[in-house]
Design a protein around this motif. Structure first.
Motif, mmCIF file in Angstrom:
data_model
loop_
_atom_site.group_PDB
_atom_site.id
_atom_site.type_symbol
_atom_site.label_atom_id
_atom_site.label_comp_id
_atom_site.label_asym_id
_atom_site.label_seq_id
_atom_site.Cartn_x
_atom_site.Cartn_y
_atom_site.Cartn_z
ATOM 1 N N ALA A 148 0.661 -1.216 0.073
ATOM 2 C CA ALA A 148 -0.394 0.061 -0.375
ATOM 3 C C ALA A 148 0.829 1.317 0.142
ATOM 4 N N GLY A 149 2.240 1.158 0.147
ATOM 5 C CA GLY A 149 3.203 2.040 0.371
ATOM 6 C C GLY A 149 3.801 2.627 0.655
ATOM 7 N N LEU A 150 3.458 1.901 2.173
ATOM 8 C CA LEU A 150 4.030 2.321 3.298
ATOM 9 C C LEU A 150 5.891 1.948 3.773
ATOM 10 N N GLN A 151 6.341 2.305 4.376
ATOM 11 C CA GLN A 151 7.948 2.278 4.740
ATOM 12 C C GLN A 151 7.969 1.200 5.606
ATOM 13 N N TYR A 152 8.957 0.148 5.892
ATOM 14 C CA TYR A 152 8.860 -0.677 7.349
ATOM 15 C C TYR A 152 9.027 0.623 8.184
ATOM 16 N N LEU A 170 4.899 -4.144 15.050
ATOM 17 C CA LEU A 170 5.988 -3.466 13.862
ATOM 18 C C LEU A 170 5.552 -1.738 13.164
ATOM 19 N N LEU A 171 6.318 -1.086 12.752
ATOM 20 C CA LEU A 171 5.524 -0.319 12.572
ATOM 21 C C LEU A 171 5.888 0.506 10.852
ATOM 22 N N PHE A 172 5.335 1.107 10.468
ATOM 23 C CA PHE A 172 4.999 1.459 8.624
ATOM 24 C C PHE A 172 4.459 3.161 8.779
ATOM 25 N N GLY A 173 4.707 3.559 7.644
ATOM 26 C CA GLY A 173 4.251 4.608 7.580
ATOM 27 C C GLY A 173 4.990 5.094 6.347
ATOM 28 N N ALA A 174 4.099 6.293 6.090
ATOM 29 C CA ALA A 174 4.862 7.216 4.187
ATOM 30 C C ALA A 174 4.291 8.869 4.494
ATOM 31 N N GLY A 178 7.056 12.265 -0.370
ATOM 32 C CA GLY A 178 8.443 11.420 0.324
ATOM 33 C C GLY A 178 9.077 9.947 -0.153
ATOM 34 N N ASP A 179 7.380 9.467 -0.636
ATOM 35 C CA ASP A 179 8.332 7.972 -1.034
ATOM 36 C C ASP A 179 7.494 7.650 -2.493
ATOM 37 N N MET A 180 8.556 6.397 -2.245
ATOM 38 C CA MET A 180 8.240 5.971 -3.905
ATOM 39 C C MET A 180 6.122 5.349 -3.876
ATOM 40 N N ASN A 181 5.911 5.815 -4.762
ATOM 41 C CA ASN A 181 4.731 5.271 -5.443
ATOM 42 C C ASN A 181 4.252 4.322 -5.263
#
Length: 204
Positions: A148-152, A170-174, A178-181
């Motif tokens: 879904a586009g969130l990074q670890y 575990l934490l994820f965010g976007a 600032g992050d890739m499509n």
């Protein structure tokens, strides 16, 4: 007050919750397998809980601090889960949450719904950051969040006491712009039907 939109994303249609959905939500959310990894899901799922949640979600949209949708199959409108995004206005951030009924796991519904909710948060709600979390042992949910586009972003060791045992979270965010499509990430959303729709398509 702006009407909450219905959104098409790949194999699913996200539609606003309504009181008539309570019975179906109770049936799916009351499954022990769903509550085992959805840490905020009450279990047992008490009578009236679905009605209360629907009312709270509707109020949240009207107040401008969140949006929640039922996840339905685009082919026949069958409700298979829920997805929502809750704002923290002071930080222009939002938390993503979702669940899918056990019989519908592994079909790409969660990825399509989560991707749509993340994009809605950025494009329509104007948030700067979207974040989410899952249990370490819930590998399927971790994959959904990445697609879904969130990074670890890290692990909180034994952070939760869930059902009598300590669990790693575990934490994820976007971050907006600032992050890739997600459709451009190798192994990401482009491996599902979501990537065939470059942008969200609001149908109402």
């Amino acid at each position: 007050m702006k009407t909450q939109p219905t959104i098409r994303s790949g194999p699913v249609l996200l539609a606003p919750l309504c009181p008539e959905d309570a019975g179906r939500i109770s049936l799916l959310a009351g499954d022990n397998a769903v509550a085992d990894t959805a840490v905020l899901m009450p279990h047992p799922y008490s009578e009236g809980a679905a009605e209360a949640w629907i009312a709270e979600s509707t109020a949240g949209w009207k107040a401008g601090w969140g949006a929640a949708w039922k996840i339905t199959r685009a082919t026949d409108g069958l409700l298979v889960g829920e997805v929502g995004i809750t704002m923290e206005p002071e930080n222009l951030s939002a938390e993503l949450g979702y669940w899918i009924g056990k019989d519908y796991w592994g079909r790409g519904y969660a990825t399509a719904a989560a991707w749509a909710a993340v994009q809605f948060g950025f494009e329509e709600m104007g948030v700067h950051r979207v974040h989410a979390s899952c249990l370490r042992r819930n590998a399927g949910s971790a994959r959904v969040l990445e697609r879904a586009g969130l990074q670890y972003e890290g692990c909180l060791r034994e952070h939760l006491l869930h059902r009598g045992r300590f669990e790693d979270l575990l934490l994820f965010g976007a971050v907006r712009d600032g992050d890739m499509n997600p459709g451009e990430k190798e192994g990401g959303a482009c491996s599902s039907r979501v990537c065939h729709e470059k942008h969200l398509r609001c149908v109402s």
